[in-house]
Design an enzyme around this catalytic site. Structure first.
Site, PDB file in Angstrom:
ATOM      1  N   ASN A  36      45.629  31.899 -32.816  1.00 32.74           N
ATOM      2  CA  ASN A  36      47.022  31.485 -32.963  1.00 32.74           C
ATOM      3  C   ASN A  36      47.358  31.311 -34.424  1.00 32.74           C
ATOM      4  O   ASN A  36      46.535  30.901 -35.238  1.00 32.74           O
ATOM      5  CB  ASN A  36      47.315  30.222 -32.139  1.00 32.74           C
ATOM      6  CG  ASN A  36      46.973  28.936 -32.865  1.00 32.74           C
ATOM      7  OD1 ASN A  36      47.714  28.467 -33.729  1.00 32.74           O
ATOM      8  ND2 ASN A  36      45.805  28.371 -32.545  1.00 32.74           N
ATOM      9  N   CYS A  97      44.234  21.309 -44.229  1.00 32.61           N
ATOM     10  CA  CYS A  97      45.263  21.958 -45.049  1.00 32.61           C
ATOM     11  C   CYS A  97      44.935  21.759 -46.523  1.00 32.61           C
ATOM     12  O   CYS A  97      44.247  20.809 -46.892  1.00 32.61           O
ATOM     13  CB  CYS A  97      46.615  21.330 -44.767  1.00 32.61           C
ATOM     14  SG  CYS A  97      46.689  19.617 -45.251  1.00 32.61           S
ATOM     15  N   THR A 159      40.421  24.894 -35.044  1.00 33.69           N
ATOM     16  CA  THR A 159      40.174  26.332 -34.832  1.00 33.69           C
ATOM     17  C   THR A 159      39.377  26.939 -35.996  1.00 33.69           C
ATOM     18  O   THR A 159      39.413  26.438 -37.120  1.00 33.69           O
ATOM     19  CB  THR A 159      41.502  27.081 -34.694  1.00 33.69           C
ATOM     20  OG1 THR A 159      42.327  26.762 -35.807  1.00 33.69           O
ATOM     21  CG2 THR A 159      42.209  26.704 -33.416  1.00 33.69           C
ATOM     22  N   GLY A 210      36.801  25.230 -26.611  1.00 33.97           N
ATOM     23  CA  GLY A 210      36.439  26.139 -25.527  1.00 33.97           C
ATOM     24  C   GLY A 210      36.057  25.473 -24.227  1.00 33.97           C
ATOM     25  O   GLY A 210      35.452  26.110 -23.366  1.00 33.97           O
TER      26      GLY A 210
END
Ligand SMILES: Cc1cc2nc3c(=O)[nH]c(=O)nc-3n(C[C@H](O)[C@H](O)[C@H](O)COP(=O)(O)O)c2cc1C
Length: 258
Positions: A36, A97, A159, A210
């Site tokens: 994504n 970030c 992720t 997951g």
């Protein structure tokens, strides 16, 4: 709402300023998961407090609000304002970030992580979770730095960085060029990172990456997680939380942590 499938709910990450997010396409289905590149679209702090929070507060479970700052002062403002709201049970610091002051990804460096947590810790009594990125050299060192700076828990994994190419044009498929890989494809990596982090810290570890059934959840508990979270599986089964909890309970607690 009456049969909400989870015991707690984590909001999408919010930032100080409103964000549009990345241009489409934002999703790519990959073997055993997805990539994504949503790009954190959100209404910004004020928009969140005015319109999203009242709705989220209707959920019949504790609310975790995820925040991200591109500088420590931004993070401080977010934590201070969100922490004043009784509707919020916990705050999660999404530190995946870059810090615009240093150019370093906050959560990829133990010193940066410690500085971020140090800065916000005195501003609220609301419990703070630090969400770790798997795209770091040594997640256990980051987790330890977060614990020593006063974090109440760590969660992992976020992720993993990935890319997909458009089969026709050969150009990157995602509007944001790269994205985050999630789902079963990352589970073995997530499990090992959870094991390594849980072995290093004393604070609770929230494990994810997951998880699609009770057996997977049990594996994360075996690896040392105290709670688990589910993301991608909700796209396939919106009631995944309830199902996984039932499957987990049916397995019993015959295992011990490693
Ligand atoms: C579509 C999508 C959006 C996500 N948005 C956020 C986010 O806003 N903040 C965040 O910390 N993690 C975000 N994540 C990461 C998930 O919370 C989770 O850490 C990761 O996907 C691994 O778990 P999973 O395999 O169960 O999805 C997102 C994941 C997906 C798939």
């Amino acid at each position: 709402m009456e049969r909400f499938p989870f015991d707690a709910f984590v909001s999408k990450t919010i930032t100080i300023e409103p964000r549009e997010g990345n241009p489409p396409p934002r999703l790519w289905e990959t073997a055993g998961g997805m990539i994504n590149s949503i790009g954190l679209p959100n209404k910004g702090l004020e928009g969140f407090l005015e319109s999203d929070l009242p709705e989220l507060a209707e959920l019949p479970v504790p609310l975790v609000v995820s925040v991200m700052g591109f500088a420590r002062d931004q993070l401080a403002t977010l934590v201070e304002r969100i922490g004043q709201r009784d509707e919020v049970g916990l705050i999660e610091l999404n530190v995946s970030c870059p810090n615009v002051e240093t150019g370093l990804v906050m959560g990829a460096d133990p010193v940066e992580t410690a500085r971020a947590v140090d800065r916000v810790r005195p501003l609220t009594e609301t419990p703070l979770i630090v969400k770790l990125t798997p795209n770091a050299d040594e997640p256990p060192a980051i987790a330890l730095a977060a614990q020593e700076a006063g974090a109440d828990a760590v969660s992992l994994v976020n992720t993993l960085k990935g890319i997909a190419f458009d089969p026709r044009s050969g150009r990157p498929w995602l509007g944001g060029t790269t994205g985050g890989v999630s789902g079963p494809a990352i589970r073995a990596i997530a499990l090992e990172q959870v094991r390594a982090v849980a072995a290093r810290v004393e604070i609770p570890v929230i494990g994810m990456g997951g998880i699609a059934c009770g057996r997977h959840a049990a594996d994360f508990l075996t690896a040392g997680a105290t709670a688990i979270a589910v993301g991608t599986e909700n796209f396939r089964d919106p009631a995944a939380g309830r199902r996984i909890a039932i499957e987990l309970a049916a397995l019993g607690s015959t295992r011990t942590s490693v």
